[in-house]
Scaffold this active site. Structure first.
Site, mmCIF file in Angstrom:
data_model
loop_
_atom_site.group_PDB
_atom_site.id
_atom_site.type_symbol
_atom_site.label_atom_id
_atom_site.label_comp_id
_atom_site.label_asym_id
_atom_site.label_seq_id
_atom_site.Cartn_x
_atom_site.Cartn_y
_atom_site.Cartn_z
ATOM 1 N N LYS A 109 0.651 -1.161 0.102
ATOM 2 C CA LYS A 109 0.134 0.170 0.041
ATOM 3 C C LYS A 109 1.047 1.082 0.011
ATOM 4 O O LYS A 109 0.382 2.419 -0.581
ATOM 5 C CB LYS A 109 -0.738 -0.174 1.042
ATOM 6 C CG LYS A 109 -1.947 -0.905 0.798
ATOM 7 C CD LYS A 109 -3.209 -0.390 2.063
ATOM 8 C CE LYS A 109 -4.463 -1.527 1.655
ATOM 9 N NZ LYS A 109 -5.423 -1.230 2.532
ATOM 10 N N LYS A 134 -4.271 -10.941 -6.927
ATOM 11 C CA LYS A 134 -5.410 -11.154 -6.234
ATOM 12 C C LYS A 134 -6.682 -10.064 -6.730
ATOM 13 O O LYS A 134 -6.208 -8.904 -7.120
ATOM 14 C CB LYS A 134 -5.463 -10.939 -4.855
ATOM 15 C CG LYS A 134 -5.389 -9.505 -4.020
ATOM 16 C CD LYS A 134 -5.536 -9.976 -2.825
ATOM 17 C CE LYS A 134 -5.491 -8.575 -2.229
ATOM 18 N NZ LYS A 134 -5.673 -8.079 -0.845
ATOM 19 N N LYS A 186 -10.606 -4.776 -4.517
ATOM 20 C CA LYS A 186 -11.632 -3.659 -4.723
ATOM 21 C C LYS A 186 -11.303 -2.456 -5.127
ATOM 22 O O LYS A 186 -11.699 -1.590 -5.874
ATOM 23 C CB LYS A 186 -12.674 -3.628 -3.604
ATOM 24 C CG LYS A 186 -12.130 -3.568 -2.298
ATOM 25 C CD LYS A 186 -13.263 -3.163 -1.276
ATOM 26 C CE LYS A 186 -13.231 -4.053 0.106
ATOM 27 N NZ LYS A 186 -11.978 -4.172 0.987
#
Ligand code: TYM
Length: 334
Positions: free
Chosen positions: A115, A197, A200
């Site tokens: 992130k 993966k 969202k």
């Protein structure tokens, strides 16, 4: 007797539209646990603000997440379904646990590394201490079991480490939780890039299936899903990641074994195979979408659910927080 049931805690971030990955990796399993356990399912808005959120979208997504929890089958009377920021004990215990967590162990978290690369302009302290708040979420409720997808494994390990460290210093304060990671669907991959993966926050919307995507959109995204240059439907994640991901999704939504699915598609071309996966996913998601549309009309009901459930969660959380404060030597609240 409710008192004898073991406790389950899990949560999802309202940071976007929840995906088929969230559903198969977590939510679907949650609905199967609600009879046997005392379950708490949280909408973790405090976690979501570790990356910038638009306030109006966050409000809408939180409400939508609640509706999807209920529509997927979580009964808000059996389960405690609530919003994290409505129970201040999460942030309070989070602070305490920050003082029992080392910079070194937090810097090893892969999700932090990922992130902070993705949001290089906003590497805030919250993003760094995210796993500590997650530990607080879990430990507040003396949780036995945490049903999550594969990507949360490292966060569960640090939760256990923090709890063990605290217990070593202060006695038996926290229950040490176990992870519960399903066999099928624990890691749903991106449709067009099956080496990563499904997420969202992916900018390529063809990589993800949102739970509330229109059926035509869902079918179309599966049609465009990446496969390979062979024409054989076979489970082999290393050499055939795209086809294997589609097969796993198919098994998860139809409750078939991999051997059954492989047999079904033994002589079927990729075009028809992908269409069949799309149909099966639509069949699974359509009833959820219909239920969400119904719930959406019932604002008062949703508000009542949030209010009662926050109170229920708060009552349990306060017990642990009081115990922690006492152990630390804080003066009792009047
Ligand atoms: P979040 O919101 O990213 O994801 C929610 C759940 O969905 C699972 N998941 C997946 N499973 C399979 N395939 C995928 N592609 C996929 N993507 C996501 C996640 O593993 C998760 O179970 N940190 C957590 C939220 C959280 C939490 C907690 C969870 C905060 N506090 C306490 C458990 C207990 C998160 O970001 O999940």
């Amino acid at each position: 007797m409710a008192e004898e049931k073991q406790t389950i805690f899990s949560g999802m971030q309202p940071s976007g539209f929840i995906t088929l990955g969230n559903y198969l990796g977590a939510l679907r399993n949650w609905t199967q646990l609600q009879e046997e356990y005392q379950c708490l399912y949280c909408i973790v808005d405090l976690h979501a603000i570790t990356v910038r959120q638009d306030p109006a979208s966050l409000r809408r997504q939180s409400r939508e997440l609640l509706m999807q929890y209920i529509a997927a089958g979580l009964d808000p009377e059996k389960n405690i379904v609530y919003v994290q920021s409505h129970v201040p004990a999460h942030a309070e215990l989070g602070w305490v646990l920050n003082c029992f967590t080392y910079m070194g162990e937090l810097s090893r978290m892969t999700q932090f590394k990922e992130k902070s690369q993705k949001h290089a302009d906003n590497i805030n302290a919250g993003l760094f201490t995210y796993p500590v708040l997650m530990a607080a979420d879990i430990l507040l409720y003396q949780t036995d079991l945490v049903p999550v997808g594969e990507d949360q494994r490292q966060h569960l390990e640090i939760t256990r480490d923090i709890a063990l460290r605290f217990n070593r210093l202060y006695g038996d304060v926290f229950k040490i939780p176990e992870g519960y990671i399903g066999k099928v669907g624990a890691r749903v991959m991106a449709l067009q890039q099956p080496d990563k993966k499904m997420s969202k926050s992916d900018e390529n919307k063809n990589n993800t299936i949102a739970l509330l995507d229109d059926p035509a959109v869902i079918r179309n995204k599966f049609k465009k899903a990446m496969t390979d240059s062979e024409n054989e439907v076979r489970y082999d994640p290393e050499h055939k990641p795209g086809v294997s991901n589609l097969l796993s999704i198919y098994c998860a939504v139809t409750d078939q074994t991999m051997a059954e699915a492989e047999r079904e598609f033994a002589n079927v071309g990729y075009g028809n195979f992908k269409a069949a996966v799309g149909d099966a996913v639509v069949e699974k998601l359509l009833p959820i979408q219909k239920k969400v549309a119904e719930l959406d009309k019932n604002k008062d009901y949703l508000e009542a659910v949030l209010k009662t459930n926050a109170e229920r969660a708060n009552a349990i959380a306060q017990k642990t927080l009081r115990k922690v404060h006492k152990k630390l030597g804080f003066l009792p609240r009047g």
